[in-house]
Design a protein around this motif. Structure first.
Motif, PDB file in Angstrom:
ATOM      1  N   MET A  77      69.495 108.658  19.924  1.00  0.00           N
ATOM      2  CA  MET A  77      69.357 108.643  18.641  1.00  0.00           C
ATOM      3  C   MET A  77      69.237 110.159  18.038  1.00  0.00           C
ATOM      4  O   MET A  77      68.169 110.515  18.566  1.00  0.00           O
ATOM      5  N   ILE A  78      70.013 110.733  17.235  1.00  0.00           N
ATOM      6  CA  ILE A  78      69.537 112.059  16.723  1.00  0.00           C
ATOM      7  C   ILE A  78      69.275 111.854  15.284  1.00  0.00           C
ATOM      8  O   ILE A  78      70.089 111.231  14.672  1.00  0.00           O
ATOM      9  N   ASP A  79      68.081 112.599  14.818  1.00  0.00           N
ATOM     10  CA  ASP A  79      67.659 112.432  13.447  1.00  0.00           C
ATOM     11  C   ASP A  79      67.835 113.808  12.951  1.00  0.00           C
ATOM     12  O   ASP A  79      67.222 114.780  13.409  1.00  0.00           O
ATOM     13  N   ASP A  80      69.106 114.201  12.065  1.00  0.00           N
ATOM     14  CA  ASP A  80      69.192 115.242  11.710  1.00  0.00           C
ATOM     15  C   ASP A  80      68.659 115.452  10.252  1.00  0.00           C
ATOM     16  O   ASP A  80      69.316 114.774   9.382  1.00  0.00           O
ATOM     17  N   LYS A 134      78.721 117.647  16.330  1.00  0.00           N
ATOM     18  CA  LYS A 134      79.616 117.602  17.557  1.00  0.00           C
ATOM     19  C   LYS A 134      78.894 118.019  18.557  1.00  0.00           C
ATOM     20  O   LYS A 134      79.453 117.368  19.825  1.00  0.00           O
ATOM     21  N   ALA A 135      77.753 118.988  18.778  1.00  0.00           N
ATOM     22  CA  ALA A 135      77.190 119.134  19.835  1.00  0.00           C
ATOM     23  C   ALA A 135      76.360 117.946  20.606  1.00  0.00           C
ATOM     24  O   ALA A 135      76.533 117.683  21.488  1.00  0.00           O
ATOM     25  N   VAL A 136      75.816 117.201  19.789  1.00  0.00           N
ATOM     26  CA  VAL A 136      75.053 116.073  20.021  1.00  0.00           C
ATOM     27  C   VAL A 136      75.966 114.973  20.565  1.00  0.00           C
ATOM     28  O   VAL A 136      75.570 114.215  21.490  1.00  0.00           O
ATOM     29  N   GLU A 137      77.138 114.804  19.924  1.00  0.00           N
ATOM     30  CA  GLU A 137      78.096 113.726  20.463  1.00  0.00           C
ATOM     31  C   GLU A 137      78.503 114.322  21.622  1.00  0.00           C
ATOM     32  O   GLU A 137      78.509 113.245  22.606  1.00  0.00           O
ATOM     33  N   LYS A 138      79.023 115.307  21.981  1.00  0.00           N
ATOM     34  CA  LYS A 138      79.257 115.877  23.301  1.00  0.00           C
ATOM     35  C   LYS A 138      78.317 115.656  24.574  1.00  0.00           C
ATOM     36  O   LYS A 138      78.682 115.315  25.419  1.00  0.00           O
ATOM     37  N   GLU A 186      74.220 107.975  18.461  1.00  0.00           N
ATOM     38  CA  GLU A 186      74.281 107.683  17.063  1.00  0.00           C
ATOM     39  C   GLU A 186      73.597 108.878  16.295  1.00  0.00           C
ATOM     40  O   GLU A 186      72.726 109.636  16.901  1.00  0.00           O
ATOM     41  N   ILE A 187      73.735 109.149  15.043  1.00  0.00           N
ATOM     42  CA  ILE A 187      73.286 110.273  14.195  1.00  0.00           C
ATOM     43  C   ILE A 187      72.703 109.608  12.987  1.00  0.00           C
ATOM     44  O   ILE A 187      73.137 108.774  12.188  1.00  0.00           O
ATOM     45  N   VAL A 223      82.588 113.066  13.962  1.00  0.00           N
ATOM     46  CA  VAL A 223      82.511 112.431  15.169  1.00  0.00           C
ATOM     47  C   VAL A 223      82.695 111.016  15.269  1.00  0.00           C
ATOM     48  O   VAL A 223      83.221 110.440  14.444  1.00  0.00           O
ATOM     49  N   SER A 224      82.905 110.538  16.482  1.00  0.00           N
ATOM     50  CA  SER A 224      83.337 109.202  17.007  1.00  0.00           C
ATOM     51  C   SER A 224      82.020 108.270  16.975  1.00  0.00           C
ATOM     52  O   SER A 224      82.289 106.872  17.309  1.00  0.00           O
TER      53      SER A 224
END
Length: 133
Positions: A11-14, A40-44, A49-50, A76-77
């Motif tokens: 999981m990314i916390d932005d 987009k970078a973390v999805e790739k 999840e974000i 993102v998806s």
């Protein structure tokens, strides 16, 4: 690391600001990358999840940053969790009606007992948004 682990574990916390400045270390340091580019970078790289936290709205109770959440959730998806700014039950219905956020969270409004969690859930159910009771 993200390229080898299953995505559901990442999981990314932005901690976002609207300018092209990502915040790290509890908001004390900036990184020159836009929220869209980071998403987009973390999805790739297979993030699961974000958690999108608009750090300068955190605890303000004026509502979620709908424009930012829409930008990222449309880009993102993977699931995007809206964070920062909730202060009323209507803020939750607005974020779900106007964005593709998969979830929304709040802390301050509940800690300060401005609204009970149950009120938010009942409000969302009344307008047809699925919640866990």
């Amino acid at each position: 690391m993200m390229e080898t682990n299953p995505s559901y574990r990442m999981m990314i916390d932005d901690d976002s600001l609207w300018n092209d400045d990502r915040r790290v270390n509890g908001g004390r340091e900036g990184r020159p990358i836009g929220a869209y580019e980071l998403a987009k970078a973390v999805e790739k790289r297979r993030a699961g999840e974000i958690l999108l936290n608009r750090i300068d709205c955190d605890g303000q109770g004026k509502g979620f940053d709908i424009d930012l959440i829409k930008l990222i959730s449309d880009a993102v998806s993977i699931p995007v969790i809206a964070s920062s700014g909730a202060g009323a039950v209507e803020h939750f219905s607005k974020v779900f009606k106007k964005t593709n956020a998969s979830a929304a969270l709040a802390a301050g409004m509940f800690h300060r007992k401005e609204e009970p969690i149950q009120s938010v859930k009942e409000h969302l159910l009344e307008i047809g948004i699925e919640v866990r009771m």
